[in-house]
Design a protein around this motif. Structure first.
Motif, short mmCIF file in Angstrom:
data_model
loop_
_atom_site.label_atom_id
_atom_site.label_comp_id
_atom_site.label_asym_id
_atom_site.label_seq_id
_atom_site.Cartn_x
_atom_site.Cartn_y
_atom_site.Cartn_z
N VAL A 1 23.09 39.22 10.17
CA VAL A 1 23.78 39.63 11.39
C VAL A 1 23.64 38.56 12.47
N SER A 2 22.45 38.01 12.59
CA SER A 2 22.20 36.96 13.59
C SER A 2 23.03 35.71 13.28
N PHE A 3 23.21 35.40 11.99
CA PHE A 3 23.99 34.23 11.61
C PHE A 3 25.48 34.43 11.90
N LEU A 4 26.00 35.62 11.65
CA LEU A 4 27.43 35.87 11.80
C LEU A 4 27.85 36.18 13.24
N LYS A 5 26.90 36.59 14.06
CA LYS A 5 27.24 37.03 15.42
C LYS A 5 27.98 35.97 16.24
N PRO A 6 27.56 34.70 16.25
CA PRO A 6 28.32 33.69 17.04
C PRO A 6 29.76 33.53 16.57
N HIS B 1 24.77 25.81 15.67
CA HIS B 1 24.20 27.06 15.15
C HIS B 1 24.02 26.98 13.64
N CYS B 2 25.04 26.52 12.93
CA CYS B 2 24.97 26.47 11.47
C CYS B 2 24.02 25.38 10.98
N THR B 3 23.95 24.27 11.71
CA THR B 3 23.01 23.20 11.35
C THR B 3 21.58 23.71 11.41
N SER B 4 21.28 24.49 12.43
CA SER B 4 19.95 25.08 12.54
C SER B 4 19.68 26.06 11.41
N ALA B 5 20.73 26.80 11.00
CA ALA B 5 20.58 27.81 9.94
C ALA B 5 20.33 27.18 8.57
N THR B 6 20.70 25.90 8.38
CA THR B 6 20.48 25.26 7.08
C THR B 6 19.00 25.14 6.74
N VAL C 1 27.85 24.78 3.94
CA VAL C 1 29.31 24.81 3.78
C VAL C 1 29.98 24.99 5.14
N CYS C 2 29.43 25.87 5.97
CA CYS C 2 30.00 26.10 7.30
C CYS C 2 29.98 24.82 8.14
N VAL C 3 28.88 24.09 8.08
CA VAL C 3 28.78 22.85 8.85
C VAL C 3 29.84 21.85 8.40
N ASP D 1 16.87 27.54 6.98
CA ASP D 1 16.40 28.79 6.39
C ASP D 1 16.78 28.83 4.91
N PRO D 2 15.81 29.05 4.03
CA PRO D 2 16.10 29.04 2.58
C PRO D 2 17.19 30.03 2.16
N LEU D 3 17.23 31.19 2.78
CA LEU D 3 18.21 32.20 2.40
C LEU D 3 19.63 31.82 2.82
N LEU D 4 19.75 31.09 3.92
CA LEU D 4 21.07 30.76 4.47
C LEU D 4 21.50 29.32 4.19
N SER D 5 20.63 28.53 3.59
CA SER D 5 20.86 27.10 3.47
C SER D 5 22.21 26.75 2.84
N GLU D 6 22.53 27.33 1.69
CA GLU D 6 23.78 27.00 1.00
C GLU D 6 24.99 27.41 1.83
#
Length: 613
Positions: A380-385, A415-420, A431-433, A422-427
């Motif tokens: 949810v935190s990843f998709l919110k922005p 936002h997506c660069t920071s999320a990379t 792609v988003c970046v 996290d192991p769960l969100l990395s892949e």
């Protein structure tokens, strides 16, 4: 509020202006006389009070000038509300007895059930205006059979067409002069209704009027001939023909008309000869669709399992009757809109404890027990922005959105660069970046890059003029783009025709030495470089709530070329959502009477709905 003179406009013009929505009514805030309980002031499009008022009861327009006659003339108005009445009685509306309220409720229930109408029909503005008119008519002439006053449906249909034609002329007059001078944007889309499979092409025009107000007008939802295929050539012909009806000739306007559409191959082909911008909301949706596609999501099994389990949970609540036990409805995702996945996930997260309690009572706790709340919060935190960006970009057409494309693109990349990490969100985040960086590609020919027009719109937003989201090379490219566009569109000369010629100065003895005199430089003759430099370095007095277009209007004498460009660029929407909203309304119109309503009538109704205020 200043009052215009009576000589400037006739009573007939005022009545016509009220009928077509050019003028509005407003109750005075300062008048203490009880006469104002039955009269309203007439206000023009600029918010100025005209020397006329309208009777709230019989709707008659009367001349009124406060400093000449006062309210005595209004008191002598012979309003035909009651037969034989010679003087208007100024009394407040009577309270409706509870008995009549109950009878009305019963009739409303009978109405929606007998005619199969939505419940909110009763609260619709059009319905309440019709009901009030019938009540007022009965007050004037007494009790009557309503069948004697209600027109036949064919009469209504014919008058819808006539009213649309009449209003069309007014709209053309209003927009033609402005858009031919300062340009406009057009959002366009194609939609096919499900019942008859009739395809419609819609267009909404966006422009800044003489009062520096952003306007959006739905022009048409023109049906395609059933035998016509939706090729690029046919779409272009259909679109340009219908735009010419409204005085918008894309061929003559050249670069002063900007189209915003989705990235459908036929739409891209249709507008290849014109400046066409991609709908940014569609690009964000495609970005998420790619990141959560089968090939990527299988590399993130925990995220894939979470999405599957949440969808099953929501489906269970929808089909089992358990939904009523929750305070708010759970949201189901829509395959084609990735923001709906955020809505679904967030609706479960917000009621996680309540959902767990309901499922525990029915011995179905396992349906939520296998959903990790920590992973749910993470997603949810990843998709919110992305959700926030889409909401900001798909504005309600009352504020510029073009200037938000660049800032949101950069912010989402961060936002997506920071999320990379996290192991769960990395892949997914990687792609988003990659996809989002295509938006900021320096290659203007890229199918995904942020168009220079959107970057210029950010520069022309005073609070963002520093372009701090770009590097120095990027800033200079935008400034160079500003110069080239002003020169190309000749916006540095746009006000020449409005400027009064300067009277010749009386010669003095100093004219003998004119070759040594210092040259005067007026605001209007400032070089473009000077205007840009002063704009970039001036002390800014603009709050985040202040209207950007009004700011440019106030500073147009200091920055004439930049203000003209701002009027053009800031009218461009970031998405094609306005045309999609038009089709949403089309669907509602056709759903009401889809078996009998002609496609041409849909366009007339849509046009009147969007323009008859």
């Amino acid at each position: 509020m200043a009052e215009q003179t009576e000589d400037a406009i006739s009573l007939k013009d005022v009545q016509l202006g009220l009928d077509n929505g050019q003028f509005t009514l407003r109750k005075p805030t300062s008048g203490k006389s009880d006469v104002w309980e039955s009269f309203s002031c007439v206000i023009d499009a600029n918010g100025k009070k005209l020397p006329f008022v309208q009777c709230d009861k019989c709707l008659k327009v009367l001349p009124f000038c406060s400093h000449k006659t006062g309210t005595s003339g209004l008191r002598r108005h012979s309003c035909p509300i009651t037969k034989g009445q010679t003087k208007l009685a100024f009394t407040k509306s009577l309270l409706v007895p509870e008995k009549f309220k109950k009878e009305t409720r019963d009739k409303c229930v009978q109405f929606v059930c007998q005619d199969i109408r939505p419940y909110d029909t009763i609260s619709g503005k059009g319905f309440t205006q019709l009901a009030q008119h019938l009540v007022d008519t009965a007050a004037r002439i007494g009790k009557f059979d309503v069948c004697e006053i209600l027109p036949h449906p064919t009469t209504v249909s014919r008058n819808v067409e006539m009213r649309a034609q009449s209003l069309h002329k007014h709209v053309v007059e209003e927009i033609t002069a402005t858009i031919s001078k300062f340009g406009c944007a057009v959002t366009a889309d194609i939609w096919t209704e499900t019942y008859r499979k009739t395809s419609f092409l819609s267009a909404t025009v966006h422009y800044v009027n003489e009062q520096s107000e952003l306007h959006s007008r739905v022009l048409f939802a023109a049906p395609f001939d059933p035998s016509t295929s939706k090729t690029g050539e046919n779409i272009r012909r259909h679109l340009l023909q219908n735009l010419r009806v409204f005085g918008i000739d894309a061929t003559d306007m050249g670069k002063k008309i900007i189209f915003v559409t989705d990235r459908g191959a036929n739409m891209i082909s249709a507008l290849r000869e014109y400046t066409r911008l991609n709908c940014t909301a569609h690009i964000l949706n495609v970005t998420l669709s790619s990141a959560f596609g089968p090939a990527i999501i299988e590399k993130s099994p925990e995220i894939a399992s979470l999405l599957t389990d949440v969808k099953k949970l929501v489906t269970y609540f929808k089909h089992s009757g358990q939904q009523g036990k929750l305070k708010k409805s759970l949201k189901q995702s829509i395959e084609t809109r990735w923001n709906s996945n955020f809505d679904m996930l967030n609706s479960v997260l917000e009621q996680y404890e309540d959902i767990a309690s309901v499922l525990t009572e029915s011995n179905n706790y396992d349906k939520i027990g296998r959903i990790s709340i920590s992973t749910l919060k993470l997603l949810v935190s990843f998709l919110k922005p992305f959700k926030e960006a889409t909401d900001d970009l798909e504005t309600d057409n009352t504020a510029p959105s073009a200037s938000l494309v660049l800032p949101w693109s950069v912010r989402l990349i961060e936002h997506c660069t920071s999320a990379t990490k996290d192991p769960l969100l990395s892949e997914i985040a990687t792609v988003c970046v990659t996809r989002l960086k295509e938006l900021l590609s320096a290659d203007s020919t890229s199918s995904h890059s942020v168009h220079m027009l959107y970057k210029i719109a950010t520069f022309l937003t005073p609070n963002l003029r520093g372009l701090r989201m770009l590097d120095e090379r990027g800033r200079q490219n935008v400034i160079q783009g500003v110069k080239e566009m002003i020169e190309d569109l000749k916006f540095d000369h746009a006000h020449d025709e409005d400027v009064e010629p300067t009277p010749a100065k009386r010669p003095t003895v100093l004219h003998k030495f004119s070759d040594w005199e210092e040259e005067e430089e007026s605001c209007g003759s400032k070089s473009l470089d000077v205007q840009i430099q002063e704009y970039r370095t001036m002390k800014l007095e603009l709050s985040s709530q202040q209207n950007i277009l009004q700011w440019w209007n106030s500073n147009s004498s200091q920055f004439p070329a930049l203000s003209n460009l701002a009027r053009f660029v800031l009218c461009i929407p970031a998405t094609s959502a306005p045309s999609e909203r038009a089709f949403s309304l089309c669907g509602r119109i056709l759903e009401e009477r889809r078996s009998v309503l002609k496609p041409s009538s849909v366009s007339d109704i849509l046009f009147l709905h969007g323009n008859l205020k």
